[in-house]
Each structure stands twice: as structure tokens, then as C-alpha cells.
Design an enzyme around this catalytic site. Structure first.
Site, PDB file in Angstrom:
ATOM      1  N   ASP A 252      16.609 -58.275 -36.222  1.00  0.00           N
ATOM      2  CA  ASP A 252      16.298 -58.884 -37.509  1.00  0.00           C
ATOM      3  C   ASP A 252      17.305 -58.481 -38.569  1.00  0.00           C
ATOM      4  OD1 ASP A 252      14.349 -60.241 -39.365  1.00  0.00           O
ATOM      5  OD2 ASP A 252      14.294 -58.228 -40.231  1.00  0.00           O
ATOM      6  N   GLU A 285      19.912 -62.141 -36.127  1.00  0.00           N
ATOM      7  CA  GLU A 285      19.746 -62.857 -37.384  1.00  0.00           C
ATOM      8  C   GLU A 285      20.778 -62.254 -38.326  1.00  0.00           C
ATOM      9  OE1 GLU A 285      16.494 -63.945 -40.848  1.00  0.00           O
ATOM     10  OE2 GLU A 285      16.495 -61.939 -39.956  1.00  0.00           O
ATOM     11  N   HIS A 314      19.109 -75.263 -39.799  1.00  0.00           N
ATOM     12  CA  HIS A 314      17.799 -75.570 -40.378  1.00  0.00           C
ATOM     13  C   HIS A 314      17.898 -76.187 -41.771  1.00  0.00           C
ATOM     14  CE1 HIS A 314      14.399 -74.522 -43.025  1.00  0.00           C
ATOM     15  NE2 HIS A 314      13.655 -74.842 -41.985  1.00  0.00           N
TER      16      HIS A 314
END
Length: 591
Positions: A252, A285, A314
Site C-alpha cells: 500500500d 500502489e 481509473h
């Protein structure tokens, strides 16, 4: 690698260890009896506790204060209470599947809301659904020990211990075994950029674990220049992969690994996994869009990390489907079709250009040379849904035809597809942000959410679900009865159909060497052609709500061979090209 953190079970008892260089005295309290621990020159305290074994509960007493083991493998009850010695025979039972990366179709799953039970065992009962939908992997949001009864998982403080809310280490091992029995790879999201705001006692006895000169939203940054700090996280990563048998990890927010030690820490994380067989898949990420972390060797294998979550995929898709252009979507609202075309053909939209979201500072590195499989494509994920004021899914805020197009693009582009649990059947169940704190900390979370997303008008209202409420958590749970709805059945059948086309036409080509990609935009219609050693794929997409068909011609650079192998919306083949209706797309392969 010899384990430095956590208890070691031996024939003559359990060896307890704690790195506490700033402590004056440390004891381990086992079953109510205290034993003094000895300090070595490196700051580790240790003692052998005879006649102690798996199942024993213990705490460390540091200068008179009792704290759990920061490397606890299990907690008796919550993150501030006693730790539990775990049977080492639990680890190593599950062997990684070793599935090919380019075959991955990933479901992102939050254990606590995926089922009504919200447990590892409860999720086992739904694994057949994921395989039936066409997924080849599930990726779990963080499962390590967090404060309170419910949490997204990103407030973890005991990184080695599965959260009590989800079950025991044995329950987790059973989930991984059940996934593997079904041919499902299983990945885990891990958080190494910060600890949660409640229940982290490390600063009280190991101050240099953090660097007070580097500030983060969570306080002082973790100091990755220190060998013992890097070793703590490397051992954690190895426990999940080589101990429990996870097939890979998602790291993350590595852009939040601050300070001078970030580069060496990332390399150490990667190199520690490279000697394992089968080799686990490593996912990033990284808002910095650093292509050098995704470079390939001469055979096409990753030098450091397999792939990165691609926010640049996205964001323009979201703008096109919803028309929203606030907050971090604003830079993508100028020409979202052009951004999407670049992302499909080159990986990142930002490859060193100034970013409005960074005050005009450059963002990213050139990425056109990287294979599409170095990027994970998604139209929704936990962040992009939960960071909305109300936590709405696309099925609630975008036309159904647009949602169908996004499903098509995500599953049939040669990037690695990921859907958020329930997306495969078009659920409208919201996924708002939730956590379980009390007092001033709870008030700070409420205030911080509004400040962080002040750029979104939805956060200005008074009807935002209280993130601390049990009702908010309960409302985030998937409603599996939706599967009986005709619209859900149609969406699920489309997912199965696109995954079948991906398995037949896309994955075999992406498994070969990537050569190049070309793109063009003709009156808003995106054309992309990817060339691999194994052949070519060509995509046409009209991501616009227009009222008429748009006719486009084939050309020598991006030809259209024969009939498309998959379509969504209205697509008509013509002698000179194709006509696409609104929210339509088609995929061709070499004849």
C-alpha cells in the site's frame, strides 16, 4: 532467514525477543509469571521460557508498562491485550500456486463485509462464486490486527497477527487452503508506510524506529534507513508469503515510504521474495508513477515488482462515465478520452508532465516501453468507492451502458484486470468508509475525512454516513440476495463472457514478449493496437453518450482483421472499418 521478531518455539521452551533499545528493564509475563529479559548490544531483549509452548499467552513489561508483542502472531482479545504463542506447524502447510501473472483476473475483497459473518471461514463459503464468475485470484484488504471491531484494515498496529474480528491464524490458513483447492491465487494487501493511531507502543521503547524530522499525516515517518526497521517489515512479508502461503502481496502507498531509505527498502522487499519458489507476485500502489520499479529483464520477467495499481486508468474512465470533475479528477477532465487512450497504449497518463494535483510539480516516468501486464486496471476499488461521501458504486451513479463499457475495457484490455467484490454482478451496495474509534480520536477522524476530501462537494453536506457508526459498517456488507435480480444475472453473465474471451484471446498474447502499441482518436473513438510476439490485439471504443453511430475507418497502422471477437453496446462492421454507438467497444485479434 533467521527470525528476529516474534517468539520462537523450541524443544526446551519458547524464546521471547523484543527490540527495545530505549528501555531500562524488560520482562516477559507468561501466564501471570514474570521473567527478566537480557539485553544484547543491538538493543534486543530476550529470554528462554522453559515449559512454555503454543497457546501460551504473554505480555512484555517494559519499564513497568505491559504491552503486547509488536510481532505477535495472534492476540487473545484485541490489539492492546495479551499475545498468544502460535504453533509453528501452522506455517508452511500451504504452498503457493505459482499461476502465471498474465492469467490473473483479480477480485479485491474486504473480509469483514464480503459476507454476513465477516470472517475468514465465512469467506470460504463464497469462494465458489468467485471461481464461477471467472476470477483467478482474490486480493484481501489488510487483515492484520487493528483497534476496534471493524476497519478497512489500513489502521493496523500488530502487523503479524490476523485481526481477531476475522478469526484465528488457523482460520486464515484454512481460507488460503480452500482458495488453492479451487485454483484461486490469493494475495494480501500490506501497509508498511504507517501504523494506526491507536495501539502502537513501539515509540515508547524504540524511538529510532521513526524519524521525527520527516512528517507524515500519521506522525513521524518510519525510518527505513535502519537495518532493524527494514528487517521487521521484510520478516512480515515473508511470514505472509512463505509462512501462510499467500501467492503475492500488494504494498500500500509506497509513495508514502518517506525519507532516504525508501529505495533500498523497496529493493530489499523485492529481493527477499526472489529466492522463493514458486515466486510470489508483488504489486505496488504508487502515486509517483515510477516506471523504474516495474522494469523487465531480457525474458520479460519483473526485475523488482510485477505490476502497479493504475489510478491513471481509473480516473479518466470515471470522468467519462459520470461526468464528475472535482478533486483529483479535475486534471483528467480536460480530455479524458485522450488520457484513456494514452493509458491503454502506454501505461501511465502522467509520465513526467506537471500535475495539477501536485501543485504543478512533475509526476511519473516514461512507461510506453513496459508491457501492459505491468499495470492493474480497475474501474472501481475500495478507495475510489469509499472516498466518495456516500460510498456509491458506479452502478448507482453512471448509466448502465457506461458501466457495461467499463466492465468490457477492464476485462479485455491486456492490462491485468481487477474488480471490487460484487462488481462482477453490478451490485449497488455502497461501500462507505468505516472504522471503530472512540472519544477524541473518533472526532478527529470525522473532521479529517471532511478536510481531506474538501475538494468534493459531497463532503460539504450533513448527510454523510458517520464513519464510526456500526450502521455504516453493516451497510457496507454485500447483499448476496442481489444475485437473483435479472440485472445482476445479466451483469454476471457478461463478466463470465468477457473473462472467457480474455482467457482465449488476450492472456495467451500478453504472456509473450510485448513489442509496441499504437493509438489514435477519431471523433472521440479510441483505437489502440497492441503487438506481441504472439500476435496483435486491436480495440475500438466509443466512451461517449452520443445519439448516433460514429463510423471509423481502418488504416494500415491499426487494421481491423475480420469480425471482432467481443463487443459491448452497438458495433457494426463495415467494408472500410466499423460503426460504434454510444458506450460501445469491440476487440479484434489477428486473423
Amino acid at each position: 532467514m533467521q527470525t528476529l521478531f516474534g517468539p520462537s518455539v523450541r524443544d526446551d521452551g519458547v524464546l521471547f525477543r523484543l527490540h527495545a533499545p530505549d528501555a531500562g528493564a524488560v520482562e516477559v509475563v507468561v501466564g501471570g509469571a514474570a521473567q527478566a529479559m537480557d539485553r544484547d548490544p543491538s538493543g534486543f531483549w530476550s529470554v528462554l521460557s522453559p515449559e512454555t509452548g503454543p497457546g501460551a499467552t504473554y505480555l512484555f513489561r517494559v519499564d513497568g508498562r505491559e504491552v503486547p508483542d509488536p510481532a505477535s502472531r495472534q492476540q487473545a482479545d484485541g490489539v492492546t491485550g495479551p499475545s498468544v504463542v502460535v504453533d509453528p506447524g501452522l506455517f508452511g502447510r500451504n504452498r503457493r500456486l505459482g499461476r502465471r501473472w498474465t492469467d490473473m483476473v483479480i477480485a479485491e475483497v474486504h473480509v469483514g463485509t464480503a459476507t454476513e459473518a465477516g470472517t475468514f471461514r465465512g469467506l470460504i463459503e463464497r469462494l465458489d462464486h468467485f471461481t464461477d464468475a471467472g476470477y483467478t485470484a482474490v486480493e484481501l484488504l489488510p487483515i492484520n490486527g487493528f483497534p476496534g471491531r471493524w476497519n478497512w484494515g489500513y489502521d493496523g498496529v500488530l502487523l503479524f497477527a490476523p485481526a481477531n474480528a476475522y478469526g484465528t491464524p488457523e482460520d486464515l490458513a484454512a481460507l488460503i487452503a480452500a482458495a488453492h483447492e479451487r485454483g484461486l491465487s490469493i494475495f494480501l494487501d500490506v501497509v508498511y508506510n504507517h501504523f494506526g493511531p491507536e495501539g502502537n507502543f513501539i515509540p515508547s521503547y524504540d524511538k529510532s524506529f521513526f524519524d521525527p524530522s520527516v512528517k507524515t499525516p500519521w506522525g513521524a515517518a518510519i525510518d527505513f534507513t535502519r537495518d532493524t526497521v527494514r528487517r521487521f517489515f521484510v520478516e512480515n512479508a515473508l511470514m505472509w508469503v512463505d509462512g501462510y502461503g499467500f501467492d503475492g502481496l500488494r504494498f500500500d502507498a509506497v509513495h508514502a515510504y518517506l525519507g532516504d531509505g525508501r529505495a533500498s527498502f523497496l529493493k530489499e522487499l523485492s529481493s527477499s521474495q526472489k529466492g522463493l519458489h514458486p515466486q510470489p507476485h508483488l504489486i505496488l500502489e504508487n502515486d509517483d508513477n515510477l516506471a523504474d520499479l516495474l522494469e523487465r529483464d531480457a525474458d520479460g520477467g519483473p526485475l523488482l515488482f510485477d505490476a502497479q495499481w493504475n489510478d491513471d486508468y481509473h480516473h479518466p474512465l470515471h470522468v467519462l462515465a459520470t461526468g464528475e470533475n472535482e478533486g483529483y479528477y479535475r486534471p483528467y477532465a480536460r480530455d479524458p478520452a485522450a488520457d484513456l487512450a494514452r493509458v491503454l497504449s502506454e501505461g501511465f497518463a502522467y509520465q513526467g508532465e506537471p500535475s495539477e494535483n501536485r501543485g504543478g510539480e512533475p509526476r511519473g516516468q516514461p512507461s510506453a516501453h513496459l508491457p501492459p501486464a505491468a499495470f492493474i486496471a480497475f474501474a472501481q476499488n475500495h478507495d475510489q468507492i469509499g472516498n466518495r461521501a456516500l460510498g456509491e458504486r458506479l452502478a448507482e451513479i453512471a448509466p448502465i451502458e457506461a458501466v457495461a463499457l467499463l466492465r468490457f475495457l477492464t476485462l479485455l484490455s491486456p492490462q491485468i484486470p481487477m474488480l471490487f467484490m460484487g462488481e462482477e454482478f453490478g451490485t449497488k451496495k455502497r461501500f462507505p468508509f468505516f472504522c471503530d474509534f472512540e472519544g477524541e480520536l473518533a472526532d478527529a477522524v470525522r473532521k479529517g475525512r471532511r478536510e481531506e476530501f474538501a475538494g468534493f462537494s459531497g463532503f460539504a453536506g450533513e448527510e454523510i454516513p458517520d464513519p464510526l457508526s456500526q450502521t455504516t459498517f453493516q451497510e457496507a456488507k454485500l447483499d448476496w440476495s442481489e444475485l437473483t435480480d435479472p440485472d445482476a444475472q445479466e451483469a454476471l453473465e457478461a463478466t463470465r463472457r468477457y473473462v472467457a474471451a480474455r482467457n482465449r484471446y488476450v492472456a495467451p498474447k500478453t504472456a509473450t514478449r510485448f513489442l509496441r502499441a499504437d493509438r489514435s482518436i477519431d471523433r472521440g473513438v479510441i483505437r489502440v493496437r497492441w503487438q506481441f510476439d504472439g500476435g496483435s490485439l486491436t480495440l475500438l471504443a466509443n466512451p461517449h453518450p452520443s445519439d448516433s453511430h460514429i463510423a471509423v475507418r481502418a488504416d494500415d497502422r491499426i487494421p481491423l482483421h475480420g469480425e471482432p471477437v467481443a463487443t459491448t453496446g452497438t458495433v457494426q462492421r463495415t467494408d472500410t472499418g466499423a460503426g460504434l454507438g454510444p458506450w460501445s467497444a469491440a476487440l479484434w485479434v489477428d486473423a
